[in-house]
Design a protein around this motif. Structure first.
Motif, PDB file in Angstrom:
ATOM      1  N   CYS A  21       0.810  -1.216   0.000  1.00 48.99           N
ATOM      2  CA  CYS A  21       0.000   0.000   0.000  1.00 48.99           C
ATOM      3  C   CYS A  21       0.848   1.273   0.000  1.00 48.99           C
ATOM      4  O   CYS A  21       0.551   2.226   0.686  1.00 48.99           O
ATOM      5  N   HIS A  22       1.922   1.274  -0.789  1.00 48.55           N
ATOM      6  CA  HIS A  22       2.718   2.490  -0.939  1.00 48.55           C
ATOM      7  C   HIS A  22       2.169   3.331  -2.089  1.00 48.55           C
ATOM      8  O   HIS A  22       1.264   2.907  -2.813  1.00 48.55           O
ATOM      9  N   ASP A  23       2.755   4.496  -2.291  1.00 50.84           N
ATOM     10  CA  ASP A  23       2.273   5.440  -3.295  1.00 50.84           C
ATOM     11  C   ASP A  23       2.957   5.183  -4.635  1.00 50.84           C
ATOM     12  O   ASP A  23       3.628   6.039  -5.187  1.00 50.84           O
ATOM     13  N   CYS A  24       2.733   3.976  -5.166  1.00 52.51           N
ATOM     14  CA  CYS A  24       3.458   3.549  -6.363  1.00 52.51           C
ATOM     15  C   CYS A  24       2.596   3.532  -7.608  1.00 52.51           C
ATOM     16  O   CYS A  24       3.092   3.291  -8.695  1.00 52.51           O
ATOM     17  N   GLY A  25       1.302   3.750  -7.488  1.00 58.18           N
ATOM     18  CA  GLY A  25       0.421   3.625  -8.637  1.00 58.18           C
ATOM     19  C   GLY A  25      -0.451   2.392  -8.576  1.00 58.18           C
ATOM     20  O   GLY A  25      -1.257   2.152  -9.471  1.00 58.18           O
ATOM     21  N   ALA A 117       4.063  17.657   8.589  1.00 54.67           N
ATOM     22  CA  ALA A 117       4.534  17.202   7.280  1.00 54.67           C
ATOM     23  C   ALA A 117       4.151  15.741   7.099  1.00 54.67           C
ATOM     24  O   ALA A 117       4.966  14.835   7.235  1.00 54.67           O
ATOM     25  N   GLY A 118       2.878  15.533   6.830  1.00 52.71           N
ATOM     26  CA  GLY A 118       2.391  14.183   6.569  1.00 52.71           C
ATOM     27  C   GLY A 118       2.500  13.863   5.095  1.00 52.71           C
ATOM     28  O   GLY A 118       2.091  14.662   4.238  1.00 52.71           O
ATOM     29  N   GLY A 119       3.060  12.705   4.771  1.00 54.77           N
ATOM     30  CA  GLY A 119       3.294  12.353   3.373  1.00 54.77           C
ATOM     31  C   GLY A 119       2.495  11.162   2.902  1.00 54.77           C
ATOM     32  O   GLY A 119       1.550  10.709   3.559  1.00 54.77           O
ATOM     33  N   ALA A 120       2.901  10.631   1.752  1.00 54.87           N
ATOM     34  CA  ALA A 120       2.156   9.571   1.067  1.00 54.87           C
ATOM     35  C   ALA A 120       2.816   8.207   1.206  1.00 54.87           C
ATOM     36  O   ALA A 120       2.476   7.282   0.473  1.00 54.87           O
ATOM     37  N   GLY A 121       3.752   8.069   2.155  1.00 52.18           N
ATOM     38  CA  GLY A 121       4.450   6.796   2.291  1.00 52.18           C
ATOM     39  C   GLY A 121       3.574   5.651   2.732  1.00 52.18           C
ATOM     40  O   GLY A 121       3.910   4.486   2.535  1.00 52.18           O
ATOM     41  N   ASN A 122       2.445   5.964   3.361  1.00 47.60           N
ATOM     42  CA  ASN A 122       1.460   4.957   3.750  1.00 47.60           C
ATOM     43  C   ASN A 122       0.121   5.405   3.183  1.00 47.60           C
ATOM     44  O   ASN A 122      -0.367   6.482   3.507  1.00 47.60           O
ATOM     45  N   GLN A 123      -0.484   4.565   2.353  1.00 51.96           N
ATOM     46  CA  GLN A 123      -1.737   4.926   1.698  1.00 51.96           C
ATOM     47  C   GLN A 123      -2.941   4.197   2.294  1.00 51.96           C
ATOM     48  O   GLN A 123      -4.006   4.135   1.684  1.00 51.96           O
ATOM     49  N   GLY A 124      -2.773   3.620   3.489  1.00 54.68           N
ATOM     50  CA  GLY A 124      -3.881   2.947   4.144  1.00 54.68           C
ATOM     51  C   GLY A 124      -4.912   3.930   4.657  1.00 54.68           C
ATOM     52  O   GLY A 124      -4.653   5.131   4.796  1.00 54.68           O
ATOM     53  N   MET A 125      -6.087   3.424   4.981  1.00 55.95           N
ATOM     54  CA  MET A 125      -7.178   4.281   5.438  1.00 55.95           C
ATOM     55  C   MET A 125      -7.166   4.498   6.946  1.00 55.95           C
ATOM     56  O   MET A 125      -7.882   5.350   7.457  1.00 55.95           O
ATOM     57  N   TYR A 422       6.624  18.037  12.458  1.00 57.60           N
ATOM     58  CA  TYR A 422       6.224  16.675  12.815  1.00 57.60           C
ATOM     59  C   TYR A 422       6.070  15.922  11.497  1.00 57.60           C
ATOM     60  O   TYR A 422       5.150  16.178  10.727  1.00 57.60           O
ATOM     61  N   VAL A 423       7.004  15.011  11.228  1.00 57.03           N
ATOM     62  CA  VAL A 423       7.099  14.350   9.929  1.00 57.03           C
ATOM     63  C   VAL A 423       6.611  12.907  10.045  1.00 57.03           C
ATOM     64  O   VAL A 423       7.128  12.141  10.869  1.00 57.03           O
ATOM     65  N   VAL A 424       5.629  12.555   9.234  1.00 59.49           N
ATOM     66  CA  VAL A 424       5.057  11.200   9.250  1.00 59.49           C
ATOM     67  C   VAL A 424       4.889  10.703   7.816  1.00 59.49           C
ATOM     68  O   VAL A 424       4.382  11.435   6.957  1.00 59.49           O
ATOM     69  N   ALA A 425       5.317   9.477   7.557  1.00 57.92           N
ATOM     70  CA  ALA A 425       5.143   8.832   6.251  1.00 57.92           C
ATOM     71  C   ALA A 425       5.720   9.682   5.131  1.00 57.92           C
ATOM     72  O   ALA A 425       5.158   9.745   4.037  1.00 57.92           O
ATOM     73  N   ALA A 630       9.074   3.324  -5.144  1.00 54.84           N
ATOM     74  CA  ALA A 630       7.880   4.144  -5.039  1.00 54.84           C
ATOM     75  C   ALA A 630       8.354   5.411  -4.348  1.00 54.84           C
ATOM     76  O   ALA A 630       8.496   5.455  -3.130  1.00 54.84           O
ATOM     77  N   HIS A 631       8.657   6.428  -5.149  1.00 54.76           N
ATOM     78  CA  HIS A 631       9.335   7.620  -4.651  1.00 54.76           C
ATOM     79  C   HIS A 631      10.654   7.182  -3.995  1.00 54.76           C
ATOM     80  O   HIS A 631      11.481   6.589  -4.673  1.00 54.76           O
ATOM     81  N   SER A 632      10.858   7.391  -2.699  1.00 53.63           N
ATOM     82  CA  SER A 632      12.139   6.975  -2.112  1.00 53.63           C
ATOM     83  C   SER A 632      12.051   5.619  -1.411  1.00 53.63           C
ATOM     84  O   SER A 632      13.057   5.124  -0.907  1.00 53.63           O
ATOM     85  N   THR A 633      10.859   5.021  -1.384  1.00 53.42           N
ATOM     86  CA  THR A 633      10.699   3.710  -0.764  1.00 53.42           C
ATOM     87  C   THR A 633      11.299   2.642  -1.667  1.00 53.42           C
ATOM     88  O   THR A 633      11.136   2.690  -2.881  1.00 53.42           O
ATOM     89  N   TRP A 634      11.962   1.667  -1.082  1.00 54.73           N
ATOM     90  CA  TRP A 634      12.663   0.555  -1.740  1.00 54.73           C
ATOM     91  C   TRP A 634      14.042   0.955  -2.252  1.00 54.73           C
ATOM     92  O   TRP A 634      14.755   0.118  -2.784  1.00 54.73           O
ATOM     93  N   HIS A 635      14.444   2.211  -2.061  1.00 57.19           N
ATOM     94  CA  HIS A 635      15.777   2.589  -2.534  1.00 57.19           C
ATOM     95  C   HIS A 635      16.860   1.728  -1.902  1.00 57.19           C
ATOM     96  O   HIS A 635      17.866   1.410  -2.547  1.00 57.19           O
ATOM     97  N   ASN A 636      16.679   1.354  -0.632  1.00 55.74           N
ATOM     98  CA  ASN A 636      17.722   0.613   0.084  1.00 55.74           C
ATOM     99  C   ASN A 636      17.515  -0.891   0.063  1.00 55.74           C
ATOM    100  O   ASN A 636      18.188  -1.618   0.801  1.00 55.74           O
ATOM    101  N   VAL A 637      16.607  -1.389  -0.777  1.00 52.28           N
ATOM    102  CA  VAL A 637      16.371  -2.832  -0.864  1.00 52.28           C
ATOM    103  C   VAL A 637      17.321  -3.431  -1.904  1.00 52.28           C
ATOM    104  O   VAL A 637      17.292  -3.034  -3.073  1.00 52.28           O
ATOM    105  N   PRO A 638      18.183  -4.371  -1.511  1.00 54.19           N
ATOM    106  CA  PRO A 638      19.224  -4.884  -2.421  1.00 54.19           C
ATOM    107  C   PRO A 638      18.697  -5.416  -3.747  1.00 54.19           C
ATOM    108  O   PRO A 638      19.288  -5.154  -4.800  1.00 54.19           O
TER     109      PRO A 638
END
Length: 745
Positions: A21-25, A117-125, A422-425, A630-638
């Motif tokens: 449920c990330h902001d990947c499309g 500063a709430g972002g789109a890193g979690n798209q759950g309800m 206050y930064v979240v997701a 998905a934006h910066s998510t998964w950047h550090n996944v080998p």
């Protein structure tokens, strides 16, 4: 549903239906195979069609969950901001500090000084920014930003043209099209609902012609298109207007349709034919601007006007640019003058949310809003008379101007003096324009708290960093990303690792120390989700959705936006002020702003391809989305880094004159910063253009050169009047790096 059942054997594997449920499309089904409390593998959707299959990112989610760099416990900064030096503290101590700082800053400066500063890193309800926003709302409010980088220009254009963001047709309706134009649209990488790529493949197999307009020969062009039309970035509006010139001049427009359903055609026609400014917007005019051949513009215009019905799908990429609203408006108008709105096989370009779930009548109750925003007038240049779209409250700050607002505050014309964030997701510093200016701003704040799973570039600037768990460690409901009729139920698959908690649990802990009543913290997670599901008019069976991990909604026919408005305009007017499709928008005309004209126009800006600045920085930079992130998510996944290493695309002509070979380290730079990255020399990008996909993590060396390849080091922290971000309006220079020093692999 986490782990093995009590008393089960150690060899037993439990399959837990969950999702990504990330902001990947996309919002995709995953089946977690759990053994002895640990996920051992993932399986995709094996249910009935349409199968909502996860891409390589979702398949690699186990590497995110069990990554050795996961944040394990609360951290307190002990070094300089950005240095990345922290010490471990307890949850009790961490929440004490956060609550104490919130109280101190509120008392000293007022609630408006708290930036959420709430972002789109979690798209759950349920989880993500929502619980923290509710806590801060109860605390007295906060300052928030408006404007979403992905789509703000397209959203403004949709509201101005149609009065709503619900545009486009469902993917299955493409089978009824005679022609599909993919304009700045790369769904093979950006997903755009999980069934999009399969549908486009079947559309091609059916013999329906597909044309792609894009500066890059993308994976979507290579896979689906019959024709690729390269175009200079930032000039799409000119070509769309020139197509209108061909269609109008050759009497290919649908005059009866225009008379019945639209307003303002004559005003647009005057601009297109040059009656207004003495410059006819001919294909020759557009060709000189865009590098698209005259014959190609004429041919595409004729084909689109006569191959009825035809679907022009104008992607968000070209609108993610200076004055990007004009591109989206020009595409919307072109779909109108050809009569392709509200008909099967056509397509109303725009925000493209064809199917949109709605709350049951009265389910949401009265929404009073953020206390800090009460009493503020509408924002200048906003479509405040229309319901929907972006909240026009002038207490909000455009997210591209947050750094400037932190540094200059009320003295700089902003509604608040910001003192804490206050930064979240959100990996905010990495994902907003002009990262180096962001560093200055974040260093100027008195306090920063960050909810995170990794020590991201943003988390390194936190005073307190709180570890949040992943989708696999909590339950949630995920709505579809844009237009598909389904929901994902993310069943908790495993217990939370280390000391991580949900954003909801964290908010409940801090609320208690703030002396707030926070009832959601005492309600079982499933009960809250049941209530959320009950508020939706298209979730009919909560238990089945939870059991299967997905609810696929069967529709009797493809979704066609504005079908009712076209069938019966008297009973179903468009939700614009005029009740019609607005080619000339009176609401925009009231703004009296030459950068937001009431009809779509081609306008230039300080970083256009031929601006004076191009003498120093001659290459145009694109900052596209990357298929492994998905934006910066998964950047550090080998696994993701191995599949497609981060690199800068550059055309062989541009590489040759600079002595650059494929795989060489190069510096891409302008006055805002410099990044060092490997070159990918390829003919898949047109000359004069460089692409550095956004999302790679900022990693500066001692000289301030970013070795991570973060595209936002180079982007401009400005926005257009309608809100469009300048992500793809960047001038740069490139040179081969031949020096010694720390290099990134």
């Amino acid at each position: 549903m986490a782990g093995n059942k009590p008393g089960s054997s150690a060899d037993e594997v439990t399959i837990v239906p969950t999702g990504c449920c990330h902001d990947c499309g996309g919002r995709c089904v995953l089946k977690a195979h759990v053994k002895d409390g640990r996920i051992i593998r993932f399986e995709g959707d094996t249910g009935e069609e349409p199968q909502i299959r996860a891409c390589l990112r979702g398949r690699a989610y186990r590497q995110r969950v069990y990554h050795p760099d996961r944040l394990k416990y609360p951290l307190r900064r002990i070094g300089e901001r950005g240095e990345g030096r922290f010490e471990r503290i307890s949850w009790d101590e961490a929440t004490d500090i956060v609550a104490s700082e919130l109280k101190r800053i509120k008392e000293a400066y007022g609630n408006a000084s708290i930036l959420f500063a709430g972002g789109a890193g979690n798209q759950g309800m349920l989880h993500g920014p929502g619980p923290v926003a509710r806590m801060l709302h109860q605390f007295g409010g906060y300052t928030r930003f408006w404007g979403i980088a992905s789509y703000e220009g397209a959203l403004f254009a949709s509201m101005a043209t149609y009065g709503t963001i619900r545009t486009g047709n469902s993917r299955d309706d493409l089978f009824n099209s005679k022609l599909v134009i993919m304009w700045g649209w790369n769904p093979a990488n950006t997903i755009w609902d999980p069934e999009t790529s399969l549908t486009l493949a079947k559309v091609r197999e059916k013999g329906i012609r597909i044309v792609a307009v894009d500066p890059r020969y993308t994976d979507s062009v290579a896979t689906f298109a019959h024709q690729w039309i390269p175009i200079r970035p930032g000039t799409d509006t000119a070509v769309l207007i020139a197509m209108a010139h061909v269609i109008i001049s050759e009497n290919l427009h649908d005059q009866a349709y225009l008379d019945k359903y639209t307003t303002g055609f004559d005003r647009y026609k005057d601009y297109v034919l040059g009656r207004e400014d003495g410059v006819p917007k001919t294909p020759a005019w557009a060709s000189a601007i865009s590098s698209v051949p005259v014959e190609t513009i004429i041919s595409l215009a004729r084909e689109y006007a006569t191959a009825k019905p035809a679907a022009l799908i104008a992607g968000w990429g070209p609108a993610r640019a200076a004055l990007g609203e004009q591109y989206s408006r020009a595409a919307n108008v072109l779909t109108a003058i050809t009569g392709n709105i509200g008909v099967s096989g056509g397509y109303a370009s725009g925000f493209m949310r064809a199917y949109s779930s709605r709350e049951r009548s009265g389910g949401g109750g009265e929404r009073t809003g953020n206390p800090v925003e009460r009493g503020f007038p509408p924002r200048k240049n906003s479509l405040y008379k229309l319901r929907g779209g972006t909240n026009p409250n002038s207490a909000r700050i455009h997210s591209s101007k947050v750094y400037d607002a932190i540094l200059r505050g009320r003295a700089g014309g902003y509604p608040a003096d910001l003192k804490m964030a206050y930064v979240v997701a959100s990996n905010f510093l990495n994902q907003q324009q002009n990262t180096n200016r962001g560093i200055q701003a974040f260093k100027a704040l008195e306090f920063i708290v960050v909810h995170e799973q990794f020590l991201t570039p943003t988390a390194k600037f936190g005073d307190i960093v709180l570890p949040v768990n992943t989708f696999m460690e909590r339950s949630d409901i995920a709505p579809p990303w844009l237009g598909s009729p389904y929901y994902i139920y993310l069943n908790k698959a495993i217990d939370s690792l280390h000391e991580s908690k949900t954003d909801l649990e964290i908010s409940a802990l801090i609320s208690k120390k703030l002396g707030l009543s926070y009832p959601m913290g005492d309600i079982p997670e499933e009960d809250i989700l049941r209530g959320i599901a009950g508020s939706r008019n298209d979730i009919s069976d909560f238990e089945a959705m939870k059991r299967d991990g997905v609810l696929k909604i069967k529709l009797p026919e493809p979704t066609v936006s504005f079908k009712e408005q076209i069938r019966d305009p008297e009973q179903h007017p468009f939700p614009t002020l005029s009740g019609k499709i607005e080619l000339y928008c009176e609401h925009i005309a009231e703004m009296n702003n030459p950068e937001v004209p009431p009809v779509p126009m081609f306008l230039k800006h300080p970083e256009s391809y031929d601006a004076p600045l191009a003498a120093k920085y001659p290459l145009q930079l694109l900052t596209t989305h990357y298929k492994t992130r998905a934006h910066s998510t998964w950047h550090n996944v080998p696994w993701m880094r191995e599949i497609a290493p981060h690199s800068a695309w550059i055309n062989p002509e541009d590489a040759k004159v600079r002595g650059i070979g494929d795989g060489d380290l190069i510096d891409v730079y302008n006055e805002r910063g410099r990044i060092r990255i490997k070159a990918k020399v390829t003919e898949r990008i047109m000359p004069g253009v460089v692409n550095v996909s956004q999302g790679a993590w900022f990693d500066p060396n001692e000289e301030g050169v970013d070795l991570g390849g973060c595209a936002n080091v180079l982007t401009n922290d400005e926005h257009s009047p309608g809100g469009a971000f300048h992500m793809n309006s960047v001038l740069v220079q490139v040179e081969r790096f031949s020096g010694a020093g720390r290099e990134k692999p």
